[in-house]
Write a protein that holds these residues in place. Structure first.
Motif, short mmCIF file in Angstrom:
data_model
loop_
_atom_site.label_atom_id
_atom_site.label_comp_id
_atom_site.label_asym_id
_atom_site.label_seq_id
_atom_site.Cartn_x
_atom_site.Cartn_y
_atom_site.Cartn_z
N GLN A 250 4.10 -18.31 -16.68
CA GLN A 250 4.62 -19.67 -16.55
C GLN A 250 4.98 -20.02 -15.11
O GLN A 250 4.61 -21.08 -14.61
CB GLN A 250 5.84 -19.84 -17.45
CG GLN A 250 6.46 -21.22 -17.40
CD GLN A 250 7.57 -21.38 -18.41
OE1 GLN A 250 7.37 -21.20 -19.61
NE2 GLN A 250 8.77 -21.72 -17.95
N ILE A 251 5.70 -19.12 -14.43
CA ILE A 251 6.09 -19.44 -13.05
C ILE A 251 4.90 -19.38 -12.11
O ILE A 251 4.89 -20.04 -11.06
CB ILE A 251 7.21 -18.50 -12.55
CG1 ILE A 251 6.74 -17.04 -12.47
CG2 ILE A 251 8.44 -18.62 -13.42
CD1 ILE A 251 7.77 -16.10 -11.88
N HIS A 252 3.87 -18.61 -12.48
CA HIS A 252 2.65 -18.56 -11.65
C HIS A 252 1.90 -19.89 -11.72
O HIS A 252 1.35 -20.35 -10.71
CB HIS A 252 1.75 -17.42 -12.13
CG HIS A 252 0.44 -17.34 -11.40
ND1 HIS A 252 0.35 -17.04 -10.06
CD2 HIS A 252 -0.84 -17.54 -11.83
CE1 HIS A 252 -0.92 -17.04 -9.69
NE2 HIS A 252 -1.66 -17.35 -10.74
N ASN A 256 6.29 -26.36 -9.48
CA ASN A 256 7.69 -26.76 -9.29
C ASN A 256 8.60 -25.56 -9.11
O ASN A 256 9.65 -25.67 -8.47
CB ASN A 256 8.16 -27.61 -10.48
CG ASN A 256 7.48 -28.96 -10.53
OD1 ASN A 256 7.10 -29.50 -9.50
ND2 ASN A 256 7.29 -29.49 -11.73
N PHE A 257 8.21 -24.42 -9.70
CA PHE A 257 9.04 -23.23 -9.58
C PHE A 257 9.15 -22.81 -8.11
O PHE A 257 10.25 -22.55 -7.60
CB PHE A 257 8.46 -22.09 -10.41
CG PHE A 257 9.17 -20.78 -10.21
CD1 PHE A 257 10.41 -20.56 -10.79
CD2 PHE A 257 8.62 -19.77 -9.43
CE1 PHE A 257 11.09 -19.36 -10.59
CE2 PHE A 257 9.28 -18.58 -9.23
CZ PHE A 257 10.52 -18.37 -9.82
N LYS A 258 8.01 -22.75 -7.44
CA LYS A 258 8.02 -22.37 -6.03
C LYS A 258 8.84 -23.36 -5.21
O LYS A 258 9.63 -22.96 -4.33
CB LYS A 258 6.59 -22.30 -5.49
CG LYS A 258 6.49 -21.85 -4.05
CD LYS A 258 5.05 -21.74 -3.61
CE LYS A 258 4.97 -21.29 -2.15
NZ LYS A 258 3.56 -21.18 -1.69
N ASN A 259 8.69 -24.65 -5.50
CA ASN A 259 9.44 -25.67 -4.77
C ASN A 259 10.94 -25.53 -5.00
O ASN A 259 11.74 -25.70 -4.07
CB ASN A 259 8.97 -27.07 -5.19
CG ASN A 259 7.53 -27.33 -4.80
OD1 ASN A 259 7.02 -26.73 -3.85
ND2 ASN A 259 6.86 -28.22 -5.52
#
Length: 495
Positions: A250-252, A256-259
């Motif tokens: 999911q985070i890959h 938005n996760f990286k941001n």
């Protein structure tokens, strides 16, 4: 040079430790124990004499008395907790292992066994159970007994009988646990009450091939002696591993996760005002240094008459350095967090794009500071970057997925059997009509398979495909009609 001094100091510490241990052993040989710390139920005076602690002794007598009456250790723990009796460390709940250790401790009948445990690493204070590493000394009548020796012996007999009964009922000691996921230790918490979760395993021995199932459960739920247990359930370890792998996917995929992480890291950066303050502080430090050098030099010429000024300037300089240090540490932290996040995301990408289903222990340890697991299986991950993310998957989703996977695996296995050499030989065998008994006998020469499995997995699909027909005919050597199976001649399957 420093390493040489360190080695000398280390050897000195070890020599001192060995000398102290030798001294204690020499005294124990003569029946003298010089420990300031006594076992629960006793206290030690300045002359190392042991005395009974009345309130604690009442609890110990109660525990022994209830074993003699027939109560189990778990029930005793439950009763002590419900009566509000605290443990030796002030906890509300009694651990059955601790109570069992009390019941088998010869101290309570007035004796003392010296060196039950030994220190094998003086520097790190590593202590292990003494299994012949050092001599032991048993001292009788060392102190006043809380439990009469005959009652203590009676309790040992009761515990031994219970142990024999446990083994007689078919219980076996589990093999060494090698499948426990060490990455989850002190990372998983109950989403219902917030308590730490612990590992449990179930070994199923009733089948020809024993198998293990591993669980994690709230410690307030699984300890039956607690008066108020947590309303949750055991969660299978393979589900938790599956859930975290889905979290990585999911985070890959989610930009938005990286941001969000980078936004959190950027908040640690110095503002423009703080950057200017840092420059001003550096200038002040330089000015203060010059003033301090001058004051020290003048003090030397004036025979130390400027000591108050030197002290004042030194204190101000230390304060300036502390403020500068705060800014420098924040800058280093920002650099460290960015570098660490970049490395973690590289590992996430490698794991996800490599389509690996193996659990990445290192990623869980590096990325997750804490995970809360609810009784429906929903997991909330608390990241080291002070972000949290809840996964929508539940334990029921995992069970359904596993059911579908097993169904698909079974289907593929059955299809492989239908297209395999055994069924091809069966088709040749059934060019002439054969009853089920003959077919079962023929197939069991090729593999171990039941008659119901032959019908469900082989004969019925072959009939649906139009390769075989079924009809009733008298059985061989009799008049009773039974089903016979034969390859359909016009289908092209007859040889």
């Amino acid at each position: 040079m420093m390493s040489i001094y360190g080695a000398i100091a280390q050897e000195e510490v070890m020599n001192v430790g060995r000398s102290i241990a030798w001294g204690h052993r020499s005294q124990a040989k003569r029946g003298i124990i010089r420990w300031k710390k006594a076992t629960y139920g006793y206290w030690v005076d300045e002359d190392y004499r042991w005395h009974i602690q009345p309130e604690q002794a009442k609890i110990i007598k109660r525990i022994f008395r209830e074993v003699i009456k027939g109560k189990t250790v778990n029930k005793i723990c439950e009763d002590l907790a419900s009566d509000g009796i605290k443990t030796a460390t002030g906890k509300d709940y009694w651990n059955p292992k601790s109570v069992m250790a009390m019941l088998t401790n010869e101290v309570y009948k007035g004796d003392y066994l010296f060196q039950k445990h030994v220190t094998v690493d003086t520097l790190q204070s590593k202590v292990i159970r003494n299994q012949g590493e050092e001599p032991q000394y048993y001292i009788e009548n060392h102190h006043e007994a809380i439990i009469k020796p005959k009652d203590w012996d009676r309790v040992q007999d009761i515990l031994e009988e219970r142990k024999k009964g446990f083994i007689k009922d078919g219980h076996q000691k589990y093999e060494k646990d090698e499948l426990k996921n060490e990455a989850f230790i002190e990372k998983l918490y109950c989403g219902e009450c917030g308590y730490l979760m612990g590992h449990r395993r179930h070994v199923e021995r009733r089948w020809k091939k024993p198998f293990e199932t591993h669980f994690w459960v709230c410690c307030r739920h699984d300890q039956r002696y607690r008066t108020e247990r947590c309303d949750t359930r055991r969660i299978r370890q393979d589900y938790l591993e599956w859930n975290f792998i889905h979290f990585l996917k999911q985070i890959h995929r989610n930009p938005n996760f990286k941001n969000d992480v980078l936004h959190w890291i950027n908040r640690l950066e110095l503002t423009e005002e703080e950057k200017q303050e840092k420059i001003d502080l550096q200038d002040k430090v330089e000015t203060q240094n010059q003033a301090l050098y001058k004051a020290v030099e003048e003090g030397i010429h004036e025979n130390g008459q400027n000591t108050q000024l030197v002290d004042k300037l030194t204190e101000e300089l230390v304060e300036l350095h502390d403020r500068l240090k705060h800014f420098s540490e924040r800058e280093r932290r920002v650099e460290h967090e960015r570098k660490m996040f970049k490395e973690i995301m590289k590992k996430v990408k490698k794991h996800v794009e490599g389509a690996s289903e193996d659990f990445p222990d290192d990623l869980f340890q590096e990325l997750i500071s804490r995970a809360e697991v609810c009784k429906d299986g929903k997991v909330t991950y608390y990241l080291i970057f002070e972000l949290e993310q809840e996964m929508p998957e539940t334990y029921a989703d995992f069970v359904e997925l596993k059911r579908q996977q097993k169904k698909q695996e079974t289907k593929e296995k059955h299809e492989a059997l239908l297209n395999g050499p055994e069924v091809e030989e069966l088709l040749v065998f059934c060019e002439e009509p054969k009853d089920l008994k003959e077919i079962v006998s023929f197939m069991n020469e090729k593999m171990v398979i039941s008659d119901s499995h032959i019908f469900q997995v082989i004969l019925r699909p072959l009939m649906k495909q139009g390769k075989m027909e079924r009809f009733k005919a008298p059985e061989k050597g009799g008049t009773r009609e039974v089903f016979h199976y034969q390859v359909i001649k016009h289908s092209g399957f007859a040889k």
